[in-house]
Design a protein around this motif. Structure first.
Motif, short mmCIF file in Angstrom:
data_model
loop_
_atom_site.label_atom_id
_atom_site.label_comp_id
_atom_site.label_asym_id
_atom_site.label_seq_id
_atom_site.Cartn_x
_atom_site.Cartn_y
_atom_site.Cartn_z
N GLU A 1 0.47 -1.04 -4.78
CA GLU A 1 1.43 -1.18 -5.87
C GLU A 1 2.12 -2.54 -5.76
N PHE A 2 2.29 -3.16 -6.92
CA PHE A 2 2.94 -4.47 -6.92
C PHE A 2 4.46 -4.32 -6.94
N LYS A 3 5.10 -4.89 -5.96
CA LYS A 3 6.56 -4.90 -5.87
C LYS A 3 7.07 -6.26 -6.35
N LYS A 4 7.80 -6.24 -7.44
CA LYS A 4 8.27 -7.48 -8.05
C LYS A 4 9.27 -8.21 -7.15
N GLY A 5 9.16 -9.53 -7.14
CA GLY A 5 10.09 -10.36 -6.38
C GLY A 5 11.30 -10.75 -7.21
N PRO A 6 12.20 -11.52 -6.64
CA PRO A 6 13.44 -11.89 -7.34
C PRO A 6 13.24 -12.79 -8.55
N ILE A 7 12.01 -13.35 -8.71
CA ILE A 7 11.76 -14.20 -9.87
C ILE A 7 11.75 -13.39 -11.16
N PHE B 1 0.84 -1.20 0.00
CA PHE B 1 0.00 0.00 0.00
C PHE B 1 0.88 1.25 0.00
N ASN B 2 0.65 2.09 -1.01
CA ASN B 2 1.39 3.34 -1.15
C ASN B 2 0.59 4.46 -0.50
N LEU B 3 1.13 5.04 0.57
CA LEU B 3 0.43 6.09 1.31
C LEU B 3 0.30 7.38 0.51
N LYS B 4 1.20 7.60 -0.43
CA LYS B 4 1.17 8.85 -1.20
C LYS B 4 -0.06 8.94 -2.09
#
Length: 358
Positions: A136-142, A128-131
């Protein structure tokens, strides 16, 4: 009439007049004909061969021996496949995978599998983006080109299941949204066959997604001495510093397309199918190979042919691919397993019994 016929027969066996006899041969004509008879590939594989040789040279700066493992890793890359590397600790499984990735100018991620690893730790998660008050989806190392999964059998089924979609379809689905991964995409996983405490057996559905299972053995005496000599000569430098990155993602994609165009005759397709079907009717096997296995044999055979500089597959390419492609996909019956019979032995027996096409 008989005399006339005899005379005609006699004339047929008489030597022809001298003016019809060729007294000299133009050598230039023979040379031109020999040029036409020279073998030429329909696909230009020279650049691919040079790159394969360069990758082997780069990896060979650090790794001693293990030529079969390096060949299969390169073939896996060219065939758009994934590889499972199995061996006891300390036989350079992880190092070889890292060296291969270092020789390629592509993005690289390493994931250490542990029992407490969650699917979101691999795939990514929504934050969750407070701004802007939105998730927002944060991509993982895959989300990388080459993924090294160390000790893949240390995570439970929930985490293993997170790899099913991405290994097969090169995409992940999270919160109803699909995210495509950039090409090329390759998973290299390692596991230790000896230690069982704190490990989980990989599901058959996941094993089936690996193109090759590569068994890494101990080096011989000469190779062991060479390993010690190289380690002694390193001094203050590191192994990775010796490797030069030279092959781009675009080049790899082009080579993968080239390999897919390698020619396979219909009788060889039948040969592959006969080998796969033979595993399903073998009385020593509890589980035979799937259609995905036959497709994997086809892809691997094309890669081996291209690496050898040929634009067509031979029975030898198929025989070379069958064991590393199949031996982790079939299951030996409990009775035969107790007797010490391995899947490799049964597959080799199948190869010997199925007739090679001529």
């Amino acid at each position: 009439m008989d005399e006339q016929n005899q005379e005609q027969d006699h004339q047929e066996f008489l030597p022809k007049p001298e003016q019809d006899v060729v007294t000299s041969i133009d050598d230039s004509l023979l040379k031109d004909e020999s040029k036409d008879l020279e073998f030429k590939n329909r696909l230009d594989l020279s650049e691919l061969q040079q790159c394969v040789a360069q990758i082997k040279a780069e990896v060979g700066k650090v790794i001693v021996g293990q030529k079969d493992m390096v060949d299969m890793l390169i073939a896996s890359l060219l065939a758009k496949g994934h590889s499972l590397i199995e061996g006891v600790p300390g036989v350079a499984k992880t190092v070889t995978a890292k060296l291969l990735a270092k020789s390629l100018s592509v993005e690289f991620s390493r994931i250490q599998f542990t029992p407490d690893l969650m699917p979101s730790d691999i795939l990514g998660t929504s934050v969750f983006n407070l701004k802007n008050s939105e998730f927002e989806f944060k991509k993982g190392p895959i989300f990388s080109n080459m993924i090294l999964i160390d000790e893949i059998n240390r995570s439970p089924a929930k985490t293993q299941a997170a790899l099913f979609e991405v290994m097969e379809e090169q995409q992940i689905t999270i919160d109803g949204h699909k995210y495509k991964l950039d090409a090329p995409f390759m998973v290299l996983a390692t596991q230790n066959p000896i230690e069982q405490e704190g490990t989980y057996r990989l599901p058959e559905a996941q094993l089936d997604r690996f193109l090759f299972k590569i068994d890494v053995d101990y080096p011989n005496l000469e190779e062991e001495i060479e390993i010690l000599s190289r380690e002694h000569e390193l001094k203050a430098t590191t192994k990775m510093e010796k490797i030069t990155s030279f092959l781009t993602a675009k080049q790899i994609e082009n080579y993968q397309v080239l390999v897919s165009q390698v020619i396979v005759e219909k009788h060889l397709l039948k040969y592959i199918a006969e080998l796969i079907v033979a595993t399903r009717s073998n009385r020593f096997l509890y589980l035979g190979a799937s259609p995905r296995a036959s497709i994997s044999v086809l892809k691997a055979s094309k890669a081996f042919a291209a690496m050898s500089g040929r634009d067509f597959v031979t029975p030898e390419d198929i025989k070379r691919a069958v064991t590393p492609v199949l031996h982790h996909r079939v299951i030996v019956t409990p009775e035969r397993e107790m007797e010490g019979v391995t899947s490799k032995q049964i597959i080799q027996q199948i190869i010997e019994t199925v007739e090679i096409p001529r």
